[in-house]
Design a protein around this motif. Structure first.
Motif, PDB file in Angstrom:
ATOM      1  N   THR A   8       0.813  -1.216   0.000  1.00 35.22           N
ATOM      2  CA  THR A   8       0.000   0.000   0.000  1.00 35.22           C
ATOM      3  C   THR A   8       0.844   1.261   0.000  1.00 35.22           C
ATOM      4  O   THR A   8       0.572   2.209  -0.754  1.00 35.22           O
ATOM      5  N   ASP A   9       1.863   1.292   0.867  1.00 40.49           N
ATOM      6  CA  ASP A   9       2.634   2.538   0.983  1.00 40.49           C
ATOM      7  C   ASP A   9       4.054   2.454   0.437  1.00 40.49           C
ATOM      8  O   ASP A   9       4.801   3.424   0.502  1.00 40.49           O
ATOM      9  N   GLY A  10       4.444   1.279  -0.098  1.00 40.05           N
ATOM     10  CA  GLY A  10       5.745   1.159  -0.747  1.00 40.05           C
ATOM     11  C   GLY A  10       6.910   0.923   0.183  1.00 40.05           C
ATOM     12  O   GLY A  10       8.063   0.924  -0.252  1.00 40.05           O
ATOM     13  N   ARG A  11       6.648   0.705   1.477  1.00 40.60           N
ATOM     14  CA  ARG A  11       7.751   0.435   2.407  1.00 40.60           C
ATOM     15  C   ARG A  11       8.136  -1.034   2.365  1.00 40.60           C
ATOM     16  O   ARG A  11       7.328  -1.907   2.033  1.00 40.60           O
ATOM     17  N   ALA A  12       9.394  -1.303   2.713  1.00 38.34           N
ATOM     18  CA  ALA A  12       9.895  -2.676   2.738  1.00 38.34           C
ATOM     19  C   ALA A  12      10.974  -2.802   3.805  1.00 38.34           C
ATOM     20  O   ALA A  12      11.569  -1.801   4.227  1.00 38.34           O
ATOM     21  N   VAL A  13      11.203  -4.030   4.229  1.00 41.31           N
ATOM     22  CA  VAL A  13      12.231  -4.323   5.219  1.00 41.31           C
ATOM     23  C   VAL A  13      13.041  -5.519   4.730  1.00 41.31           C
ATOM     24  O   VAL A  13      12.484  -6.585   4.457  1.00 41.31           O
ATOM     25  N   VAL A  14      14.340  -5.330   4.627  1.00 39.14           N
ATOM     26  CA  VAL A  14      15.263  -6.422   4.297  1.00 39.14           C
ATOM     27  C   VAL A  14      16.040  -6.773   5.564  1.00 39.14           C
ATOM     28  O   VAL A  14      16.637  -5.892   6.193  1.00 39.14           O
ATOM     29  N   THR A  15      16.027  -8.041   5.935  1.00 38.17           N
ATOM     30  CA  THR A  15      16.799  -8.494   7.089  1.00 38.17           C
ATOM     31  C   THR A  15      17.733  -9.616   6.654  1.00 38.17           C
ATOM     32  O   THR A  15      17.289 -10.608   6.069  1.00 38.17           O
ATOM     33  N   VAL A  16      19.019  -9.425   6.935  1.00 38.26           N
ATOM     34  CA  VAL A  16      20.039 -10.406   6.561  1.00 38.26           C
ATOM     35  C   VAL A  16      20.675 -10.950   7.835  1.00 38.26           C
ATOM     36  O   VAL A  16      21.092 -10.182   8.701  1.00 38.26           O
TER      37      VAL A  16
END
Length: 206
Positions: free
Chosen positions: A149-157
């Motif tokens: 919806t708002d284009g946010r994302a989270v990458v966790t490595v």
């Protein structure tokens, strides 16, 4: 699959008590909720930022759990000594070299792009960025959570140890900058954490 993250800025003297509460009280209570498939807890002792993430089989199951989980979260926030910020995500990618081991550390990157570009950004991560991430020292796992919806994302490595996390900082910065440029995303924040609980039973999603 879907995920709900709860971020608490804990009071330093209460962090260990909070971790024990999540392990001994939250996990058993959550295990009986329909559609629940596990939980992880990351902790940054320096800042007090603690992030608990629950995984769900479907968006409907995640939504149906809200009222019950709200009560569980409120109790946990009291134990940690800080309010909780809640966010819900679609699990777009999960890739493991192997499951987490004791001493695993995590680096999390928050990003944002135009909502119309989310699918393209996911593809860029799947087919370009994740290959570079796999070559980082001590690589354990990588995930991508998105909010369409708002284009946010989270990458966790995940990395096998604190030492591996530290060794990866410079090359990870290069990967992050290249990946952000290719996917046309803005990096909002980066954090490093100890993985205190790892019980996310999410299958490989690539």
């Amino acid at each position: 699959m879907f995920a709900r993250s709860s971020t608490i800025y804990a009071q330093a003297p209460l962090i260990d008590t909070g971790i024990a509460h999540v392990r001994d009280t939250v996990m058993p209570r959550m295990s009986h909720v329909d559609g629940f498939v596990g939980l992880s807890l990351m902790v940054d002792r320096e800042s007090g930022r603690c992030i608990a993430t629950s995984a769900w089989l479907t968006e409907q199951a995640m939504q149906a759990s809200r009222s019950l989980v709200d009560d569980i979260r409120a109790d946990a926030a009291k134990v940690f000594g800080g309010p909780a910020q809640v966010e819900e995500w679609h699990i777009a990618v999960l890739h493991r070299a192997h499951h987490a081991r004791p001493g695993t550390c995590m680096r999390t990157t928050w990003t944002r792009t135009d909502p119309s570009r989310v699918d393209a950004a996911v593809d860029s991560f799947k087919f370009e960025t994740i290959r570079a991430i796999e070559d980082l020292p001590g690589f354990c796992s990588a995930s991508l959570l998105v909010n369409q919806t708002d284009g946010r994302a989270v990458v966790t490595v995940g990395y096998d140890s604190r030492h591996a996390l530290e060794l990866s900082r410079r090359p990870a910065l290069d990967v992050r900058e290249t990946g952000a440029r290719q996917a046309a995303v803005e990096v909002l924040d980066v954090g490093e954490f100890d993985l205190e609980l790892a019980h996310l039973h999410v299958p490989e999603l690539v």
